[in-house]
Design a protein around this motif. Sequence first.
Motif, short mmCIF file in Angstrom:
data_model
loop_
_atom_site.label_atom_id
_atom_site.label_comp_id
_atom_site.label_asym_id
_atom_site.label_seq_id
_atom_site.Cartn_x
_atom_site.Cartn_y
_atom_site.Cartn_z
N GLU A 100 0.86 -1.18 0.00
CA GLU A 100 0.00 0.00 0.00
C GLU A 100 0.90 1.24 0.00
OE1 GLU A 100 -3.14 -0.77 -0.14
OE2 GLU A 100 -4.07 1.20 0.01
N VAL A 101 0.75 2.07 -1.02
CA VAL A 101 1.53 3.32 -1.08
C VAL A 101 0.55 4.46 -0.90
CG1 VAL A 101 3.06 4.77 -2.47
CG2 VAL A 101 3.20 2.27 -2.65
N ALA A 102 0.80 5.28 0.13
CA ALA A 102 -0.08 6.41 0.44
C ALA A 102 0.64 7.71 0.14
CB ALA A 102 -0.52 6.35 1.90
N PHE A 103 -0.10 8.66 -0.38
CA PHE A 103 0.48 9.96 -0.75
C PHE A 103 -0.18 11.07 0.06
CE2 PHE A 103 1.08 7.20 -4.36
CZ PHE A 103 2.39 7.47 -4.74
N GLU A 104 0.65 11.82 0.76
CA GLU A 104 0.19 13.00 1.49
C GLU A 104 0.64 14.23 0.69
OE1 GLU A 104 -1.80 12.87 3.88
OE2 GLU A 104 -1.64 10.77 4.43
N GLU B 77 11.25 6.77 9.39
CA GLU B 77 10.56 5.51 9.70
C GLU B 77 10.06 4.82 8.42
OE1 GLU B 77 8.86 8.56 11.22
OE2 GLU B 77 10.77 8.47 12.29
N GLN B 78 9.66 5.61 7.45
CA GLN B 78 9.11 5.06 6.22
C GLN B 78 10.19 4.63 5.23
OE1 GLN B 78 5.57 4.81 5.51
NE2 GLN B 78 5.68 5.04 7.73
N GLY C 97 7.49 -2.29 0.82
CA GLY C 97 6.57 -2.48 1.95
C GLY C 97 5.53 -1.39 1.89
N ASP C 98 4.60 -1.41 2.82
CA ASP C 98 3.62 -0.33 2.88
C ASP C 98 4.35 0.95 3.24
OD1 ASP C 98 1.81 -2.32 2.40
OD2 ASP C 98 1.00 -2.34 4.44
N VAL C 99 4.03 2.02 2.55
CA VAL C 99 4.79 3.26 2.76
C VAL C 99 3.91 4.48 2.53
CG1 VAL C 99 5.64 3.32 0.35
CG2 VAL C 99 6.97 4.42 2.15
#
Length: 119
Positions: free
Chosen positions: A6-10, A55-56, A89-91
Amino acid sequence: MTRRHEVAFEPDGRSVSVRPGSTLLEASRRAGVSIRTRCGGVAGCLMCKVNVSAEQAASLSPPTQAEIRKLGSLLSEGVRLSCQARAQGDVTVTVPEDPLKAAIRKKLAEQQQEDDWWS
Ligand code: FES
């Protein structure tokens, strides 16, 4: 079945599930997040920078030689090239505001302050 990441974008708050090894740039396109590029993803334009917290960072591939050469000390500040960094990994990463949009937003804020002062 292949494990996906899962890649999340802020700050958009959008995320997408990708195959391991997908670049952040590929993920952004699938997520509908705009990251400007000019070089087509070959570490040539430096327009695709994203910010990654310490951490990411472990959820991404190590910096490529091209990133090391192009980004230099920015790497230690958590900057990565989205066309080079791959999900392992999830990031969650942060896409910096477009410089033109930032300039317009700043100008509008200044104008608002000026208007408030006169009213
Ligand atoms: S797309 Fe040009 S440096 Fe990443």
